[in-house]
Structure formats: C-alpha cells, structure tokens
Design an enzyme around this catalytic site. Structure first.
Site, PDB file in Angstrom:
ATOM      1  N   ASN A   1       0.669  -1.289   0.055  1.00  0.00           N
ATOM      2  CA  ASN A   1       0.042   0.030  -0.047  1.00  0.00           C
ATOM      3  C   ASN A   1       0.837   1.326   0.040  1.00  0.00           C
ATOM      4  OD1 ASN A   1      -1.229   2.133   2.137  1.00  0.00           O
ATOM      5  ND2 ASN A   1      -2.893   1.560   0.528  1.00  0.00           N
TER       6      ASN A   1
ATOM      7  N   ASP B   1      -7.750  20.752   8.519  1.00  0.00           N
ATOM      8  CA  ASP B   1      -7.800  19.717   7.190  1.00  0.00           C
ATOM      9  C   ASP B   1      -8.046  20.469   5.932  1.00  0.00           C
ATOM     10  OD1 ASP B   1      -8.252  17.478   6.042  1.00  0.00           O
ATOM     11  OD2 ASP B   1      -9.867  16.681   7.473  1.00  0.00           O
TER      12      ASP B   1
END
Length: 300
Positions: free
Chosen positions: A133, A247
């Site tokens: 990954n 964010d």
C-alpha cells in the site's frame, strides 16, 4: 526523477534565505502566493520547499505532458499498472541513522489551533501478507523518535488492524520529497489488491519514458529511490490522542485516537530537501483532487 532536479526548473520560485520560526511563520510565507513555489535556504538548518505542486501546469510540466493530458494518463496508469524497477542503491542511503532526534527536523506548526508540529507531505509505504500500500497520512511529531499518525478505515488501516490482531506491529516507511507520479498514485482510491507503486511506475513510464526506481530498506520495504528523506519503523498498537489539525476543508479536524509510529531508522540524502505541504492550500487541493478525477470520469 529527483525532486531537487525538478526544483532547478522552477524559475518563478520565491527564495527565502533568512531562517524563520517553525511556528506559524512557514504558513504565512506559503500563503502569500500559493501559485509560486517557495524555497527555504535554511529552515531550522535544512533546505525546504513548499507550494511545489499547487498548479496543474507545474505538475504537467514536471511530467512533460500537456495539462489536458493529465487525466487520460492517470486513467491509463490505473488501468495498466506496471512494476517499478528495483535498484541496489539509492541517494537517501547516503546518511542512515539509528540514533537521531526528529525534533531537530524542520517540521512546522502550520496553524494556531493545530495540536503541534506536523509532517503533511510524507507517503506511507507498507507491505503485509502479500499486499502493498502507498498512501498519504499526516504525522504529528510526538518526541525524538515517534509520530502519531491519522489512520482512517482505508487500506493501511486494514493492514494495521490485521497485524494488530496477531499481536504484531506493522512495518511501515514514510517517504518525503517525491515526484508527482508517486504523490498522485499515493492519493488514489483503488481496490485493496492494487499496488499504488505499480500505478506510479506506469504513470512515470507513460509520461517520462522510464519506470519508477525503488530501493529496498533494511526492513524489506521498497520505497522510491529518489526520496529525499525516509522514516523506517513500525505502526504500533499504542494509541494516543491526535488533533485538532487544519484539514483540507479549512476547518479544524477533531481529536481522535491514533496509533503511534515508532521510527527505527532515518535515511537522508546529502543536504536533503524537506517538502512542506500547506494544509488546506492549493497544493493540498491538487494532490487530493486530481487523482479523484479519473475515478469520477470513469464512473460517469
């Protein structure tokens, strides 16, 4: 495809020669004009750069394609992944340390409400039970040898949960200072069986004519050979509170439990370049948004 070579071609870059504080000042400088790269000559004693991939034009230029060719090339790479080329040595192996102090790296605190100092541009590479990954995860600096990393229920989370259920840590590496093909592939949403490093290699081969080169760490994990900095270690079962943090939405993410990443080895090129990715900035939008476009287009 080394980051430092790409930087040499960025003629519109802003250069900051004076040292600046790590707390908040880096963000102020990067936000003045997010369309232009910013090169810090000595940020906390190291070279650093931000706003690197904040425009499509710059990404396309680095990959030597037209702007309108980006999405088709991404779609081709996703449809036909190809293996990277394993090399025996890599520039980041010039400086390998088992004794280090992570607090001495130029890791900034970006916004006043952030929990602390964060790495935002590192790409995680993990291998577990035949699955590999590549993905983005923010890293909160805890102390001299560890970070707290934000994991959400995606592929790395699944691998970590599997290792944890067997009472084991998950060997993982975080690489910094990477080329656009790796960054774009690392931000893609793929099925669990797909290795994003193969998508990155296919994308590089389709745009620049050669596969991605990777090198093997002491743990056996393979990472991009042209990385500037690599953190090799383990995602442990130890949990700590992580957040708040600004964010991509421009709002503060809430505090949640996060696993601790213990660093065992630090690898660095000679005179490494630290990649600064401004949270909620143009580069953040581009790295998270552009890889979604081929998926949306294919679905529609």
């Amino acid at each position: 495809m080394a980051l430092r070579n790409l930087l040499d071609s960025m003629k519109d870059a802003i250069t900051v020669d004076e040292d600046v504080p790590l707390e908040l000042e880096v963000s102020k400088i990067l936000m003045k004009d997010q369309t232009r790269p910013v090169m810090f000559s000595r940020l906390h004693g190291m070279r650093a750069a931000g706003n690197l991939w904040s425009t499509r034009e710059r990404i396309a230029g680095a990959m030597r394609v037209r702007k309108d060719e980006l999405m088709p090339k991404l779609m081709e790479a996703m449809a036909s992944p190809s293996p990277p080329k394993l090399v025996g040595d890599a520039p980041f192996m010039d400086d390998v340390r088992t004794e280090f102090d992570l607090t001495q790296l130029p890791i900034p605190k970006y916004f006043p409400g952030d929990q602390g100092r964060y790495i935002t541009s590192a790409v995680a590479v993990a291998e577990h039970e035949g699955k590999s990954n590549v993905s983005f995860h923010r890293m909160h600096l805890r102390d001299k040898r560890s970070f707290a990393i934000r994991l959400v229920p995606r592929h790395l989370y699944t691998m970590w949960k599997s290792a944890r259920s067997k009472g084991k840590d998950l060997p993982t590496a975080f690489a910094m200072g990477l080329c656009p093909p790796v960054l774009l592939a690392g931000a893609m949403s793929t099925d669990y069986a797909t290795d994003e490093m193969h998508i990155a290699s296919s994308l590089k081969e389709r745009t620049l004519g050669s596969p991605l080169e990777v090198a093997k760490l002491q743990s056996g994990i393979t990472v991009p050979a042209q990385a500037e900095i690599v953190f090799e270690g383990r995602i442990t079962s130890k949990m700590v509170d992580e957040g708040p943090f600004m964010d991509i939405t421009g709002t503060y993410d809430s505090v949640r439990p996060a696993p601790v990443f213990e660093v065992d080895r630090l690898y660095m090129r000679k005179d490494p370049i630290f990649h600064l990715l401004l949270p909620g900035g143009y580069e953040h939008y581009m790295m998270m948004g552009l890889p979604r476009e081929p998926i949306i287009y294919r679905t529609v």
